[in-house]
Design an enzyme around this catalytic site. Structure first.
Site, PDB file in Angstrom:
ATOM      1  N   GLY A  46       0.799  -1.224   0.000  1.00  0.00           N
ATOM      2  CA  GLY A  46       0.000   0.000   0.000  1.00  0.00           C
ATOM      3  C   GLY A  46       0.824   1.262   0.000  1.00  0.00           C
ATOM      4  O   GLY A  46       0.307   2.348   0.273  1.00  0.00           O
ATOM      5  N   HIS A  47       2.083   1.175  -0.314  1.00  0.00           N
ATOM      6  CA  HIS A  47       2.968   2.337  -0.168  1.00  0.00           C
ATOM      7  C   HIS A  47       3.836   2.499  -1.407  1.00  0.00           C
ATOM      8  O   HIS A  47       5.021   2.193  -1.353  1.00  0.00           O
ATOM      9  CB  HIS A  47       3.840   2.142   1.061  1.00  0.00           C
ATOM     10  CG  HIS A  47       4.503   3.386   1.539  1.00  0.00           C
ATOM     11  ND1 HIS A  47       5.739   3.794   1.099  1.00  0.00           N
ATOM     12  CD2 HIS A  47       4.105   4.311   2.433  1.00  0.00           C
ATOM     13  CE1 HIS A  47       6.075   4.910   1.723  1.00  0.00           C
ATOM     14  NE2 HIS A  47       5.110   5.234   2.532  1.00  0.00           N
ATOM     15  N   PHE A  48       3.444   2.926  -2.457  1.00  0.00           N
ATOM     16  CA  PHE A  48       2.137   3.377  -2.903  1.00  0.00           C
ATOM     17  C   PHE A  48       1.734   2.502  -4.060  1.00  0.00           C
ATOM     18  O   PHE A  48       2.595   2.126  -4.844  1.00  0.00           O
ATOM     19  CB  PHE A  48       2.197   4.838  -3.320  1.00  0.00           C
ATOM     20  CG  PHE A  48       2.598   5.760  -2.188  1.00  0.00           C
ATOM     21  CD1 PHE A  48       1.638   6.200  -1.294  1.00  0.00           C
ATOM     22  CD2 PHE A  48       3.905   6.143  -1.988  1.00  0.00           C
ATOM     23  CE1 PHE A  48       1.974   7.047  -0.253  1.00  0.00           C
ATOM     24  CE2 PHE A  48       4.251   6.982  -0.944  1.00  0.00           C
ATOM     25  CZ  PHE A  48       3.292   7.439  -0.065  1.00  0.00           C
ATOM     26  N   VAL A  53       7.179   2.317  -3.191  1.00  0.00           N
ATOM     27  CA  VAL A  53       8.294   2.930  -2.477  1.00  0.00           C
ATOM     28  C   VAL A  53       8.444   2.213  -1.139  1.00  0.00           C
ATOM     29  O   VAL A  53       7.456   1.986  -0.441  1.00  0.00           O
ATOM     30  CB  VAL A  53       8.033   4.434  -2.228  1.00  0.00           C
ATOM     31  CG1 VAL A  53       9.113   5.043  -1.356  1.00  0.00           C
ATOM     32  CG2 VAL A  53       7.926   5.185  -3.545  1.00  0.00           C
TER      33      VAL A  53
END
Length: 151
Positions: A46-48, A53
Site C-alpha cells: 500500500g505504499h504506494f 516505495v
C-alpha cells in the site's frame, strides 16, 4: 551471518524483520548488513500502489535492527526477559528505495555506557549511493521494568 542466525539476535519476526544478512562485523566497532527490497514485502503493498516505495520508517527499523545486533555482539546476547528500546533516532533520507534495490547498512558503534545504553550511527547505500543517514541510541531493559504488560 545469514537470515536464520539473525533471528537468534532479534525479537522481531515477519513482517517486521528487515535484515537478510550480516555481511561483516567487529564487536564494539562496526557492522555491515543487507536488505533486499522485494515487491512482495507487506509494507510495499500500500505504499504506494501506483509507484511502489519502501517506507522510510521501515528503512529506519532495518538500521535499528543492525544496531541491536551490534549492541549485543559488543556486550552480550539479550536474556529472555530483556528488550532493547530505541532511545532516540535522527535520520535523513536522500533517495527513494524501491523494489529491486539492495540496501547495505554500515553501522558504527559511537559509545557504550555501562553495557545498557548504546549510541551508534551509520548510513544506508543502494549501488554505492547514500540513501539515508542515521544516528540513534538503544537501551537494554528488563521487560518487567516497563510496567504491566497487557500481552
Amino acid at each position: 551471518m545469514g537470515f536464520t542466525e539473525i533471528k537468534n539476535w532479534l525479537r522481531h519476526r515477519h513482517p517486521m524483520l528487515y535484515l537478510d544478512r550480516v555481511l561483516d562485523y567487529e564487536p564494539g566497532v562496526r557492522l555491515v548488513s543487507r536488505l533486499s527490497v522485494s515487491g512482495q514485502i507487506d509494507a510495499i503493498a500500500g505504499h504506494f500502489p501506483e509507484r511502489a516505495v519502501f517506507p522510510a520508517s521501515h528503512l529506519s527499523q532495518a538500521f535499528a535492527q543492525s544496531g541491536i545486533i551490534l549492541f549485543q555482539l559488543s556486550t552480550s546476547p539479550l536474556a529472555d526477559d530483556e528488550l532493547t528500546l530505541v532511545g532516540s533516532m535522527n535520520s535523513r533520507f536522500f533517495h527513494v528505495v524501491a523494489p529491486g534495490d539492495t540496501v547495505t547498512f554500515t553501522v558504527t558503534a559511537d559509545r557504550l555506557v555501562d553495557g545498557t545504553t548504546f549510541f551508534f550511527s551509520g548510513r544506508a547505500f543502494v549501488d554505492g549511493k547514500t540513501v539515508g543517514a542515521f544516528r540513534s541510541s538503544l537501551v537494554r531493559r528488563k521487560a518487567d521494568a516497563l510496567g504491566h504488560q497487557w500481552w
